[in-house]
Write a protein that holds these residues in place. Structure first.
Motif, PDB file in Angstrom:
ATOM      1  N   GLN A 394       0.836  -1.194   0.000  1.00  7.54           N
ATOM      2  CA  GLN A 394       0.000   0.000   0.000  1.00  7.54           C
ATOM      3  C   GLN A 394       0.872   1.245   0.000  1.00  7.54           C
ATOM      4  OE1 GLN A 394      -2.888   0.068   3.112  1.00  7.54           O
ATOM      5  NE2 GLN A 394      -3.937   1.884   2.346  1.00  7.54           N
ATOM      6  N   PHE A 395       0.402   2.213  -0.748  1.00 10.00           N
ATOM      7  CA  PHE A 395       1.078   3.511  -0.804  1.00 10.00           C
ATOM      8  C   PHE A 395       0.043   4.593  -0.523  1.00 10.00           C
ATOM      9  CE2 PHE A 395       2.254   7.379  -3.066  1.00 10.00           C
ATOM     10  CZ  PHE A 395       3.553   7.586  -2.622  1.00 10.00           C
ATOM     11  N   GLU A 396       0.416   5.541   0.318  1.00 14.01           N
ATOM     12  CA  GLU A 396      -0.510   6.607   0.695  1.00 14.01           C
ATOM     13  C   GLU A 396       0.168   7.950   0.507  1.00 14.01           C
ATOM     14  OE1 GLU A 396      -3.436   7.917   4.426  1.00 14.01           O
ATOM     15  OE2 GLU A 396      -2.246   6.069   4.493  1.00 14.01           O
ATOM     16  N   THR A 397      -0.557   8.885  -0.070  1.00 15.54           N
ATOM     17  CA  THR A 397      -0.014  10.217  -0.322  1.00 15.54           C
ATOM     18  C   THR A 397      -0.027  11.046   0.961  1.00 15.54           C
ATOM     19  OG1 THR A 397      -2.173  11.119  -0.934  1.00 15.54           O
ATOM     20  CG2 THR A 397      -0.868  10.118  -2.682  1.00 15.54           C
ATOM     21  N   GLU A 398       0.746  12.103   0.928  1.00 17.15           N
ATOM     22  CA  GLU A 398       0.729  13.050   2.036  1.00 17.15           C
ATOM     23  C   GLU A 398      -0.604  13.800   2.033  1.00 17.15           C
ATOM     24  OE1 GLU A 398       2.850  13.486   4.444  1.00 17.15           O
ATOM     25  OE2 GLU A 398       4.183  11.901   3.697  1.00 17.15           O
ATOM     26  N   PRO A 399      -1.145  14.122   3.217  1.00 15.44           N
ATOM     27  CA  PRO A 399      -2.418  14.861   3.250  1.00 15.44           C
ATOM     28  C   PRO A 399      -2.313  16.179   2.488  1.00 15.44           C
ATOM     29  CG  PRO A 399      -1.871  14.005   5.418  1.00 15.44           C
ATOM     30  CD  PRO A 399      -0.664  13.786   4.577  1.00 15.44           C
ATOM     31  N   ARG A 400      -3.324  16.452   1.720  1.00  9.46           N
ATOM     32  CA  ARG A 400      -3.388  17.668   0.903  1.00  9.46           C
ATOM     33  C   ARG A 400      -4.551  18.509   1.404  1.00  9.46           C
ATOM     34  NH1 ARG A 400      -1.971  18.345  -4.892  1.00  9.46           N
ATOM     35  NH2 ARG A 400      -2.969  20.240  -5.677  1.00  9.46           N
ATOM     36  N   ALA A 401      -4.273  19.761   1.720  1.00 12.89           N
ATOM     37  CA  ALA A 401      -5.298  20.657   2.256  1.00 12.89           C
ATOM     38  C   ALA A 401      -6.169  21.190   1.122  1.00 12.89           C
ATOM     39  CB  ALA A 401      -4.648  21.819   3.007  1.00 12.89           C
ATOM     40  N   ILE A 402      -7.462  20.936   1.223  1.00 10.74           N
ATOM     41  CA  ILE A 402      -8.424  21.436   0.248  1.00 10.74           C
ATOM     42  C   ILE A 402      -9.675  21.865   0.992  1.00 10.74           C
ATOM     43  CG2 ILE A 402      -7.582  19.904  -1.588  1.00 10.74           C
ATOM     44  CD1 ILE A 402     -10.102  18.189  -1.090  1.00 10.74           C
ATOM     45  N   VAL A 403     -10.587  22.482   0.262  1.00  5.29           N
ATOM     46  CA  VAL A 403     -11.926  22.773   0.771  1.00  5.29           C
ATOM     47  C   VAL A 403     -12.865  21.749   0.149  1.00  5.29           C
ATOM     48  CG1 VAL A 403     -13.816  24.431   0.829  1.00  5.29           C
ATOM     49  CG2 VAL A 403     -11.465  25.216   1.102  1.00  5.29           C
ATOM     50  N   LEU A 404     -13.531  20.983   0.991  1.00  5.26           N
ATOM     51  CA  LEU A 404     -14.415  19.937   0.473  1.00  5.26           C
ATOM     52  C   LEU A 404     -15.546  20.579  -0.310  1.00  5.26           C
ATOM     53  CD1 LEU A 404     -14.937  16.872   0.494  1.00  5.26           C
ATOM     54  CD2 LEU A 404     -16.453  17.238   2.449  1.00  5.26           C
ATOM     55  N   PRO A 405     -15.614  20.349  -1.618  1.00  2.75           N
ATOM     56  CA  PRO A 405     -16.637  21.040  -2.420  1.00  2.75           C
ATOM     57  C   PRO A 405     -18.046  20.614  -2.009  1.00  2.75           C
ATOM     58  CG  PRO A 405     -14.912  20.111  -3.810  1.00  2.75           C
ATOM     59  CD  PRO A 405     -14.718  19.535  -2.450  1.00  2.75           C
ATOM     60  N   GLY A 406     -18.929  21.562  -2.095  1.00  2.29           N
ATOM     61  CA  GLY A 406     -20.339  21.332  -1.805  1.00  2.29           C
ATOM     62  C   GLY A 406     -21.181  22.327  -2.570  1.00  2.29           C
ATOM     63  N   ARG A 407     -22.442  22.131  -2.512  1.00  2.00           N
ATOM     64  CA  ARG A 407     -23.344  23.021  -3.240  1.00  2.00           C
ATOM     65  C   ARG A 407     -23.387  24.392  -2.578  1.00  2.00           C
ATOM     66  NH1 ARG A 407     -29.247  21.758  -5.744  1.00  2.00           N
ATOM     67  NH2 ARG A 407     -29.848  23.907  -6.204  1.00  2.00           N
ATOM     68  N   ARG A 408     -23.452  25.422  -3.445  1.00  2.00           N
ATOM     69  CA  ARG A 408     -23.573  26.788  -2.968  1.00  2.00           C
ATOM     70  C   ARG A 408     -25.022  27.233  -3.096  1.00  2.00           C
ATOM     71  NH1 ARG A 408     -19.116  28.616  -0.093  1.00  2.00           N
ATOM     72  NH2 ARG A 408     -17.206  27.875  -1.116  1.00  2.00           N
ATOM     73  N   PHE A 409     -25.512  27.918  -2.085  1.00  2.00           N
ATOM     74  CA  PHE A 409     -26.877  28.439  -2.080  1.00  2.00           C
ATOM     75  C   PHE A 409     -26.809  29.965  -2.134  1.00  2.00           C
ATOM     76  CE2 PHE A 409     -27.269  24.236  -0.400  1.00  2.00           C
ATOM     77  CZ  PHE A 409     -28.510  23.792  -0.824  1.00  2.00           C
ATOM     78  N   PHE A 410     -27.509  30.537  -3.119  1.00  2.00           N
ATOM     79  CA  PHE A 410     -27.455  31.981  -3.340  1.00  2.00           C
ATOM     80  C   PHE A 410     -28.693  32.695  -2.798  1.00  2.00           C
ATOM     81  CE2 PHE A 410     -24.940  29.872  -6.603  1.00  2.00           C
ATOM     82  CZ  PHE A 410     -23.726  30.516  -6.460  1.00  2.00           C
ATOM     83  N   ASP A 411     -29.767  31.975  -2.570  1.00  2.00           N
ATOM     84  CA  ASP A 411     -30.914  32.588  -1.927  1.00  2.00           C
ATOM     85  C   ASP A 411     -30.563  32.842  -0.458  1.00  2.00           C
ATOM     86  OD1 ASP A 411     -34.061  33.044  -2.123  1.00  2.00           O
ATOM     87  OD2 ASP A 411     -33.635  32.018  -0.226  1.00  2.00           O
ATOM     88  N   PRO A 412     -30.776  34.068   0.052  1.00  4.82           N
ATOM     89  CA  PRO A 412     -30.341  34.374   1.427  1.00  4.82           C
ATOM     90  C   PRO A 412     -30.960  33.459   2.471  1.00  4.82           C
ATOM     91  CG  PRO A 412     -30.870  36.388   0.225  1.00  4.82           C
ATOM     92  CD  PRO A 412     -31.318  35.258  -0.631  1.00  4.82           C
ATOM     93  N   VAL A 413     -32.257  33.208   2.362  1.00  2.00           N
ATOM     94  CA  VAL A 413     -32.909  32.360   3.360  1.00  2.00           C
ATOM     95  C   VAL A 413     -32.398  30.926   3.248  1.00  2.00           C
ATOM     96  CG1 VAL A 413     -35.122  31.591   4.269  1.00  2.00           C
ATOM     97  CG2 VAL A 413     -34.929  33.858   3.246  1.00  2.00           C
ATOM     98  N   ALA A 414     -32.237  30.441   2.004  1.00  4.28           N
ATOM     99  CA  ALA A 414     -31.712  29.084   1.826  1.00  4.28           C
ATOM    100  C   ALA A 414     -30.298  28.975   2.377  1.00  4.28           C
ATOM    101  CB  ALA A 414     -31.741  28.707   0.346  1.00  4.28           C
ATOM    102  N   ALA A 415     -29.466  30.001   2.143  1.00  2.00           N
ATOM    103  CA  ALA A 415     -28.105  29.974   2.681  1.00  2.00           C
ATOM    104  C   ALA A 415     -28.123  29.984   4.210  1.00  2.00           C
ATOM    105  CB  ALA A 415     -27.327  31.177   2.147  1.00  2.00           C
ATOM    106  N   ALA A 416     -29.067  30.725   4.805  1.00  6.10           N
ATOM    107  CA  ALA A 416     -29.167  30.739   6.264  1.00  6.10           C
ATOM    108  C   ALA A 416     -29.577  29.371   6.800  1.00  6.10           C
ATOM    109  CB  ALA A 416     -30.159  31.802   6.702  1.00  6.10           C
ATOM    110  N   VAL A 417     -30.502  28.710   6.118  1.00  7.98           N
ATOM    111  CA  VAL A 417     -30.935  27.382   6.552  1.00  7.98           C
ATOM    112  C   VAL A 417     -29.781  26.385   6.448  1.00  7.98           C
ATOM    113  CG1 VAL A 417     -32.494  25.472   6.027  1.00  7.98           C
ATOM    114  CG2 VAL A 417     -33.352  27.814   5.998  1.00  7.98           C
ATOM    115  N   ILE A 418     -29.002  26.461   5.370  1.00 10.87           N
ATOM    116  CA  ILE A 418     -27.873  25.544   5.195  1.00 10.87           C
ATOM    117  C   ILE A 418     -26.804  25.800   6.258  1.00 10.87           C
ATOM    118  CG2 ILE A 418     -25.940  25.029   3.668  1.00 10.87           C
ATOM    119  CD1 ILE A 418     -28.519  23.586   2.986  1.00 10.87           C
ATOM    120  N   GLU A 419     -26.572  27.072   6.586  1.00 16.12           N
ATOM    121  CA  GLU A 419     -25.594  27.367   7.639  1.00 16.12           C
ATOM    122  C   GLU A 419     -26.071  26.830   8.991  1.00 16.12           C
ATOM    123  OE1 GLU A 419     -23.250  31.196   9.603  1.00 16.12           O
ATOM    124  OE2 GLU A 419     -24.552  31.450   7.859  1.00 16.12           O
TER     125      GLU A 419
END
Length: 863
Positions: A394-419
């Motif tokens: 087995q070979f394993e890479t070094e941890p790579r720092a990323i931002v886990l992609p997810g859906r973006r919500f642009f409606d203010p109320v929807a973004a508040a609910v997701i937060e």
């Protein structure tokens, strides 16, 4: 007199000497195969058994018995071959070649004229005949031999012998044949003498073949790490000994052990000491561990789907891989709901995709996953990839720092609910704070939500959160609340089905206007792209609505609706492609017509989606049922207005008790309590109006509101009315437009307390409704007769569609049920006779098309 001399015939035969020789060789081969195939089969079977070493696996007695049987079979096969073999002659070849030519020209060239030899005309004909035969003989080609022996070998024994010999060539060895000599009477000492065999079997994942060590000379032997060495020594124990330094075994077997198996793990030496011994210097081919690397940071689609490219390589093949995501807590912005310590969550582990075909030694692939609903979505994480090969390295890479992609919500109320959802999944201790924040966010729901139901959903989530936060939120309730908040955010972000349908309708109208006004190609292309996006959004909402409906239906009903929707999506996609193609070709008139057809199809789709769950009715039947209900409600409102008008002229009577004031059931009226009145209003009764005076306008105001509600319901039904573009459908729409205008006038008259005028307008509305229903019924009958596609065949229609022209159910051999149309007619058999006579008359009309007359004749044959 002969036309050709014998010299001429021999000269012609010499010209075909090569086809004749090849034909003779074919006859010889054919004779050999037909005669010697049993002997050849016996020899192949004996050789196969010896090469596979079967004589070493059984006793000497069995070997001797098999040898005797083989010799007897060989002698019998030889006798059969000598008796049946016959060497072909030159005449046989001439006959075989001559039979393959038309008219047997070789035989004709050797013939002589016996009749009419003294007649010049007959002689000329004979010469012409022989010249024609000589020309045909020049076209002779060798005749292939017939090597098939199905009559002589009905059980295909020759093929069995050939198959056994092929297996022996692949898996056996020619050196094993000599071991049978050790079993002869004079070779007893040799049979007891020491012999050995050995194999080196490479690991299966390498794909390398097994090595037979008896065929390998002493010297260097290179094998992969993990190869299995198998040694077998025969004869007197101790005559042969084995020593090795490649396995590193702690419990080494005795060197004289006749059966030894070990695995190669290091370089070393394998030595067989004794008669015929051999020694090899073993070199281990090392198995390199796999390598894997992330090619670039992940990308995300508009819906939050992550794509992570990676590269993997191994000297043989990469067997499997996985990606591990862990929360990078040090990089998280610890504000708001992320201030407190997060709940412990396991690493997010997903398997890496492997190539389905081709080599796995080196490849590039993409990990495509949607982590939008994961608690770490849009948060910093560390990702590491690992790969595993066949040797469990087995070979394993070094941890790579990323931002886990997810859906973006642009409606203010929807973004508040997701937060808020993220904070809840971060730690359930955030529950009370989340509830307070959500209450503050939804303080003015009329300004934030498009629909009151969305606000109610949010309030329900807040109440549930507050209730369980007091006593502790369980894991199940935490996940349930997270799912509800996700669904609410999707509705707030994308809107519901009605919003998507409205956006699609506006896009269709804008594109239609642009085509009419001759807009530029760039503008039309932009509007077409907008229509595609709106249609895709609508289809996505339609699919979600269908999934929710299917969860509430019986399992047997889900498949049909899903297939129906899938067909509709394909039709829509093809129609939009056709519209774009027509516009690119400059055929705007046809594009506009295709766009109108698209609008009609989408209208029918909205009707079908909006009416699911009504017993499988067709859109026309649903519209007819809705209009019937509207007509009944309008009749009820008209009756109440008429009763109120009577009470105005008889104020001394109690409300609703005037003489002759009857409800729709024929009984004496009781004000607003008449049976059937107010249908469609949820069964609500205006009890306060009974106690007021009729002339004060209280009751009229209540009737006017209900009249307005009924007008709104009619407007909704008009939007979902099927049959757009057909004469009957347009007539139904015109009639409903008149009914709507009459209802508006009736509402105004009721609000002005002009009951007489209101009754007249209500009568006009009912008459227009009846006309619309008649037009709709004609449209449905026309569609059923023509079998138009797109309307579907509902269970109620399938029975009608399965009837024959005589009104009988198909599949019952002409037997008519009690509920068929003919059963309603007293003269059913007379009507059937009239139909048969008419079919016979039309089938005999020669001016009718042949296809129609064939169909009529088939009807007569069947019925």
């Amino acid at each position: 007199m002969a036309s050709f001399s014998r010299h001429d015939a021999e000269k012609t035969l010499k010209s075909v000497r090569w086809p004749l020789r090849l034909t003779w060789m074919g006859l010889l081969t054919e004779a050999v195969v037909h005669s010697f195939w049993p002997l050849l089969s016996v020899c192949l079977l004996v050789m196969s058994a010896l090469m596979l070493g079967l004589q070493d696996l059984v006793g000497v007695e069995i070997v001797w018995g098999s040898a005797v049987i083989s010799v007897l079979a060989g002698v019998a096969a030889l006798v059969y071959a000598l008796r049946s073999f016959r060497l072909p002659t030159r005449e046989d070849a001439i006959l075989r070649l001559d039979a393959s030519l038309p008219g047997r020209p070789l035989q004709a060239l050797t013939d002589t004229q016996t009749i009419g030899s003294g007649d010049a005309a007959s002689t000329a004909v004979w010469r012409a005949h022989q010249k024609r035969m000589a020309a045909r003989a020049q076209l002779a080609k060798p005749v292939p031999a017939d090597l098939q022996t199905p009559k002589r070998d009905p059980y295909a024994l020759r093929y069995m012998a050939l198959l056994a010999f092929g297996i022996a060539l692949l898996f056996g060895s020619i050196w094993r044949v000599g071991s049978v000599s050790e079993m002869t009477p004079g070779g007893a000492g040799l049979a007891a003498g020491p012999v050995w065999e050995g194999w080196a079997e490479s690991p299966r994942y390498t794909g390398r073949p097994t090595i037979y060590l008896n065929d390998i000379d002493a010297g260097e032997l290179a094998v992969p790490a993990g190869s299995l060495i198998t040694m077998r020594m025969y004869g007197e124990i101790g005559a042969l000994t084995l020593t090795e330094t490649v396995s590193g075994r702690a419990d080494v077997a005795a060197v004289s052990d006749p059966a030894q198996d070990f695995v190669v793990v290091q370089d070393g030496e394998i030595t067989i000491s004794g008669p015929g011994g051999r020694s090899w210097q073993v070199v281990v081919i090392p198995d390199q561990p796999p390598e894997i690397a992330v090619l670039s940071d992940p990308s995300a689609s508009a819906m939050g789907e992550m794509t992570l490219p990676f590269y993997a390589v191994d000297d043989y093949a990469v067997e499997a891989g996985e990606a591990r995501f862990s929360l990078d807590l040090a990089a998280v912005d610890r504000r708001y709901g992320l201030t407190i310590e997060p709940e412990s969550r396991p690493e997010l582990i997903v398997p890496l995709p492997m190539p389905i075909s081709g080599s796995r030694a080196e490849f590039e692939e993409n990990l495509i996953e949607d982590f939008s609903q994961h608690p770490w979505a849009n948060l910093p994480v560390a990702v590491s990839l690992s790969a595993l090969d066949g040797a469990e390295q087995q070979f394993e890479t070094e941890p790579r720092a990323i931002v886990l992609p997810g859906r973006r919500f642009f409606d203010p109320v929807a973004a508040a609910v997701i937060e808020a959802r993220r904070d809840l999944l971060w730690s359930r201790a955030n529950g009370p704070t989340i509830a307070q924040v959500m209450r503050a966010v939804s303080y003015e729901p009329q300004e934030l939500f498009r629909k009151e139901t969305d606000a109610l959903r949010l309030r329900q989530v807040i109440r549930t959160l507050e209730l369980h936060a007091k006593y502790g939120i369980t894991d199940e309730k935490q996940q349930e609340l997270a799912d509800d908040m996700w669904d609410l955010a999707l509705i707030l972000e994308e809107g519901d089905l009605a919003d998507a349908a409205e956006r699609m309708r506006r896009a269709q109208e804008r594109l239609n206007e642009a085509i009419k006004n001759g807009a530029s190609d760039e503008e039309i292309a932009e509007l077409m792209q907008e229509l595609r996006r709106a249609t895709e959004d609508y289809l996505q909402q339609l699919s979600r609505q269908a999934q929710r409906d299917q969860q509430e239906q019986q399992p047997g009903q889900q498949g049909d609706q899903q297939n129906s929707m899938q067909m509709t999506q394909d039709d829509l996609q093809r129609m939009m492609d056709r519209i774009q193609e027509l516009m690119e070709q400059g055929r705007m008139a046809e594009a506009q017509q295709a766009l109108q057809e698209l609008q009609e199809m989408m209208e029918n789709m909205r009707v079908t989606q909006g009416q699911q769950g009504q017993g499988g009715q067709s859109p026309g039947e649903q519209a007819m049922e809705g209009l019937s209900e509207t007509l009944r409600e309008q009749q009820g409102l008209s009756d109440q207005a008429f009763r109120d008008l009577q009470e105005q002229f008889n104020p001394n009577a109690q409300a609703g008790e005037n003489q002759g004031n009857e409800g729709r059931n024929g009984g004496q009226g009781r004000g607003t309590e008449h049976e059937g009145e107010g249908q469609g209003q949820g069964g609500q009764q205006d009890g306060q109006a009974q106690n007021g005076q009729p002339g004060e306008g209280g009751e009229q105001g209540s009737i006017a509101d209900r009249q307005q509600d009924l007008r709104n319901e009619l407007s909704r039904q008009q939007q979902n009315l099927p049959g757009a573009g057909t004469p009957e459908g347009d007539a139904a729409r015109d009639a409903l437009d008149r009914a709507g205008r009459a209802m508006d006038d009736a509402e105004d008259a009721l609000r002005q307390n002009d009951l007489a005028e209101a009754i007249d307008n209500q009568g006009q509305a009912m008459e227009a409704l009846r006309e619309g229903m008649r037009a709709l019924g004609e449209m449905m009958a026309e569609q059923q007769q023509n079998g138009q596609p797109g309307q579907g065949t509902q269970p109620g229609d399938q029975r009608a569609d399965s009837r024959d022209p005589l009104g009988r159910e198909a599949g019952n051999s002409g037997v008519q049920g009690d509920d068929s149309p003919l059963a309603l007619n007293d003269d059913a058999y007379g009507r059937a006779r009239e139909l048969l006579d008419e079919i016979r008359r039309r089938s005999g009309d020669t001016e009718r098309p042949e296809v129609e007359r064939d169909y009529l004749n088939r009807l007569l044959d069947r019925f």
